[in-house]
Design a protein around this motif. Structure first.
Motif, PDB file in Angstrom:
ATOM      1  N   ILE A 172      -2.060  -7.204  -3.173  1.00  0.00           N
ATOM      2  CA  ILE A 172      -1.517  -6.237  -2.218  1.00  0.00           C
ATOM      3  C   ILE A 172      -0.742  -7.017  -1.167  1.00  0.00           C
ATOM      4  O   ILE A 172      -1.278  -7.960  -0.570  1.00  0.00           O
ATOM      5  CB  ILE A 172      -2.627  -5.403  -1.562  1.00  0.00           C
ATOM      6  CG1 ILE A 172      -3.438  -4.661  -2.637  1.00  0.00           C
ATOM      7  CG2 ILE A 172      -2.042  -4.400  -0.573  1.00  0.00           C
ATOM      8  CD1 ILE A 172      -4.636  -3.896  -2.083  1.00  0.00           C
ATOM      9  N   ALA A 173       0.494  -6.656  -0.941  1.00  0.00           N
ATOM     10  CA  ALA A 173       1.359  -7.388  -0.027  1.00  0.00           C
ATOM     11  C   ALA A 173       0.766  -7.422   1.381  1.00  0.00           C
ATOM     12  O   ALA A 173       0.286  -6.404   1.890  1.00  0.00           O
ATOM     13  CB  ALA A 173       2.741  -6.741   0.013  1.00  0.00           C
ATOM     14  N   ALA A 221       0.083   1.572   7.069  1.00  0.00           N
ATOM     15  CA  ALA A 221       1.164   1.644   6.090  1.00  0.00           C
ATOM     16  C   ALA A 221       1.874   2.990   6.117  1.00  0.00           C
ATOM     17  O   ALA A 221       2.841   3.195   5.378  1.00  0.00           O
ATOM     18  CB  ALA A 221       0.628   1.363   4.689  1.00  0.00           C
ATOM     19  N   GLY A 222       1.376   3.912   6.940  1.00  0.00           N
ATOM     20  CA  GLY A 222       2.087   5.172   7.144  1.00  0.00           C
ATOM     21  C   GLY A 222       1.622   6.344   6.303  1.00  0.00           C
ATOM     22  O   GLY A 222       2.352   7.327   6.162  1.00  0.00           O
ATOM     23  N   PHE A 244     -10.181   0.357   4.772  1.00  0.00           N
ATOM     24  CA  PHE A 244      -9.158   0.819   3.833  1.00  0.00           C
ATOM     25  C   PHE A 244      -8.349   1.959   4.443  1.00  0.00           C
ATOM     26  O   PHE A 244      -7.113   1.959   4.387  1.00  0.00           O
ATOM     27  CB  PHE A 244      -9.811   1.254   2.525  1.00  0.00           C
ATOM     28  CG  PHE A 244      -8.873   1.968   1.584  1.00  0.00           C
ATOM     29  CD1 PHE A 244      -7.765   1.320   1.070  1.00  0.00           C
ATOM     30  CD2 PHE A 244      -9.110   3.291   1.226  1.00  0.00           C
ATOM     31  CE1 PHE A 244      -6.897   1.986   0.200  1.00  0.00           C
ATOM     32  CE2 PHE A 244      -8.249   3.951   0.370  1.00  0.00           C
ATOM     33  CZ  PHE A 244      -7.140   3.299  -0.142  1.00  0.00           C
ATOM     34  N   ALA A 245      -9.036   2.919   5.044  1.00  0.00           N
ATOM     35  CA  ALA A 245      -8.335   4.043   5.668  1.00  0.00           C
ATOM     36  C   ALA A 245      -7.421   3.558   6.794  1.00  0.00           C
ATOM     37  O   ALA A 245      -6.288   4.039   6.941  1.00  0.00           O
ATOM     38  CB  ALA A 245      -9.344   5.060   6.209  1.00  0.00           C
ATOM     39  N   LEU A 277       0.830  -1.208   0.000  1.00  0.00           N
ATOM     40  CA  LEU A 277       0.000   0.000   0.000  1.00  0.00           C
ATOM     41  C   LEU A 277       0.862   1.254   0.000  1.00  0.00           C
ATOM     42  O   LEU A 277       0.545   2.239  -0.674  1.00  0.00           O
ATOM     43  CB  LEU A 277      -0.925   0.003   1.228  1.00  0.00           C
ATOM     44  CG  LEU A 277      -2.175  -0.874   1.178  1.00  0.00           C
ATOM     45  CD1 LEU A 277      -2.941  -0.764   2.485  1.00  0.00           C
ATOM     46  CD2 LEU A 277      -3.081  -0.489   0.011  1.00  0.00           C
ATOM     47  N   ALA A 278       1.953   1.227   0.754  1.00  0.00           N
ATOM     48  CA  ALA A 278       2.811   2.411   0.844  1.00  0.00           C
ATOM     49  C   ALA A 278       3.430   2.767  -0.503  1.00  0.00           C
ATOM     50  O   ALA A 278       3.772   3.935  -0.740  1.00  0.00           O
ATOM     51  CB  ALA A 278       3.900   2.180   1.886  1.00  0.00           C
ATOM     52  N   ASP A 279       3.569   1.759  -1.390  1.00  0.00           N
ATOM     53  CA  ASP A 279       4.116   2.040  -2.723  1.00  0.00           C
ATOM     54  C   ASP A 279       3.170   2.907  -3.547  1.00  0.00           C
ATOM     55  O   ASP A 279       3.579   3.471  -4.568  1.00  0.00           O
ATOM     56  CB  ASP A 279       4.359   0.727  -3.475  1.00  0.00           C
ATOM     57  CG  ASP A 279       5.409  -0.148  -2.798  1.00  0.00           C
ATOM     58  OD1 ASP A 279       6.306   0.406  -2.136  1.00  0.00           O
ATOM     59  OD2 ASP A 279       5.308  -1.386  -2.920  1.00  0.00           O
ATOM     60  N   LEU A 280       1.905   2.976  -3.121  1.00  0.00           N
ATOM     61  CA  LEU A 280       0.899   3.749  -3.854  1.00  0.00           C
ATOM     62  C   LEU A 280       0.376   4.906  -3.004  1.00  0.00           C
ATOM     63  O   LEU A 280      -0.734   5.389  -3.204  1.00  0.00           O
ATOM     64  CB  LEU A 280      -0.259   2.836  -4.263  1.00  0.00           C
ATOM     65  CG  LEU A 280       0.124   1.657  -5.166  1.00  0.00           C
ATOM     66  CD1 LEU A 280      -1.030   0.668  -5.265  1.00  0.00           C
ATOM     67  CD2 LEU A 280       0.523   2.157  -6.553  1.00  0.00           C
ATOM     68  N   ALA A 281       1.206   5.370  -2.069  1.00  0.00           N
ATOM     69  CA  ALA A 281       0.756   6.381  -1.102  1.00  0.00           C
ATOM     70  C   ALA A 281       0.328   7.682  -1.769  1.00  0.00           C
ATOM     71  O   ALA A 281      -0.548   8.402  -1.254  1.00  0.00           O
ATOM     72  CB  ALA A 281       1.862   6.660  -0.086  1.00  0.00           C
ATOM     73  N   THR A 282       0.904   8.022  -2.908  1.00  0.00           N
ATOM     74  CA  THR A 282       0.572   9.296  -3.558  1.00  0.00           C
ATOM     75  C   THR A 282      -0.544   9.159  -4.591  1.00  0.00           C
ATOM     76  O   THR A 282      -0.915  10.142  -5.226  1.00  0.00           O
ATOM     77  CB  THR A 282       1.813   9.876  -4.245  1.00  0.00           C
ATOM     78  OG1 THR A 282       2.282   8.964  -5.249  1.00  0.00           O
ATOM     79  CG2 THR A 282       2.928  10.121  -3.229  1.00  0.00           C
TER      80      THR A 282
END
Length: 328
Positions: free
Chosen positions: A265-266, A222-223, A215-216, A194-199
């Motif tokens: 998703i990991a 994931a930060g 989800f939120a 998820l963090a890979d898609l943070a933006t």
């Protein structure tokens, strides 16, 4: 406009929830839409039904009167409808195949194949459908006798829709995947964090229950905080992905099309359970074992369409088909 039963259901839902926001979520409505409906109901009744303050809402004396009558009328009419349906089918032999069957669904991948299996096994059966993104609405239709069976999805380990008297069985549990454009830098990855898609901007098909909150929460773990979550239909979700405007949360058996891929998703931060429900006293309840079996086969068919998900399941046997388990 005249006062209708749906108006009484709205008044009861608002009183039970204690706030417009919670009632809107329970009813599967946008808050402004529920507010507008409540205002129309109050105009029909000639005065305010609820008083509003910082603590929430509470019934006015008129509201207490309406609620007292509604809580008597709604169960009585629901019982009348169920009795009428059962009476109209009482001439059938016990355990015989009914002449018709209505199936509801808020779970797209299963419905089509279930219809195929039903009409193949029971060629003389007239099958009709009722589709809604709201599992609560579909459960209410089963309880009222308007549909015989419904296939719904619930987030993670959430319980089935809160409709008393229904029987629920689990068809299976899926991880939630993410839909990416085929030229996305992560499209060929075995899994995406998820963090890979943070933006990214996010999208999903509509659904009630706790999915948006889950989800939120997963993003928070994931930060990051997601910029947005567009809720729209499947075609619009695909358009958003193809144009690069969003990545979309999706079911893993999504049938991939040119230009779009579904990627795991990991860590499986989000899950989705597929359930089938019916009323044990309904006119078609005698077919429940067969319908559950056919619905399970339909779900397995949907999985088999996706080579990527099938391969993923080989290393994750806790997911996929879980036939016949009681849903709690």
């Amino acid at each position: 406009m005249e006062l209708e039963l749906r108006h009484l259901r709205i008044v009861c839902a608002v009183a039970d929830a204690g706030s417009i926001t919670k009632a809107a979520a329970a009813l599967g409505l946008a808050q402004p839409a529920l507010t507008a409906q409540l205002q129309r109901i109050e105009r029909l009744l000639g005065g305010p039904v609820f008083e509003r303050d910082r603590a929430g809402i509470r019934p006015t004396p008129l509201g207490d009167l309406v609620l007292t009558r509604a809580r008597l009328l709604l169960p009585a009419l629901s019982g009348l409808r169920e009795e009428a349906v059962r009476f109209s089918n009482s001439g059938d032999r016990a355990g015989a195949t009914p002449a018709s069957l209505t199936v509801g669904s808020a779970s797209g991948p299963v419905l089509g194949r279930l219809l195929h299996h039903l009409t193949t096994v029971y060629p003389g059966l007239r099958v009709s459908t009722q589709v809604s993104w709201s599992s609560e609405e579909l459960a209410a239709m089963v309880a009222d006798g308007r549909i015989d069976y419904t296939v719904v999805g619930v987030c993670g380990d959430a319980p089935p829709p809160v409709q008393s008297g229904l029987t629920w069985r689990v068809l299976g549990t899926d991880p939630v995947f993410v839909m990416l454009a085929a030229d996305h830098p992560l499209a060929d990855a075995p899994a995406v964090g998820l963090a890979d898609l943070a933006t990214a901007q996010w999208g999903a098909t509509p659904g009630d229950g706790c999915f948006a909150q889950c989800f939120a929460a997963a993003c928070a773990r994931a930060g990051f905080t997601p910029r947005t979550l567009y809720e729209t239909d499947v075609i619009s979700c695909i358009d958003l992905v193809e144009s690069g405007d969003a990545v979309v949360l999706c079911q893993p058996m999504f049938r991939e099309i040119p230009g779009v891929v579904a990627v795991p998703i990991a860590g499986v931060p989000l899950k989705w359970r597929h359930l089938i429900g019916w009323h044990p006293d309904g006119p078609a309840a005698g077919l429940s074992d067969q319908v559950v079996t056919l619905a399970t086969a339909a779900y397995a068919d949907a999985i088999a369409r996706s080579a990527r998900y099938t391969n993923w399941l080989a290393g994750n046997p806790r997911y996929g088909v879980q036939p016949g388990l009681p849903a709690v």
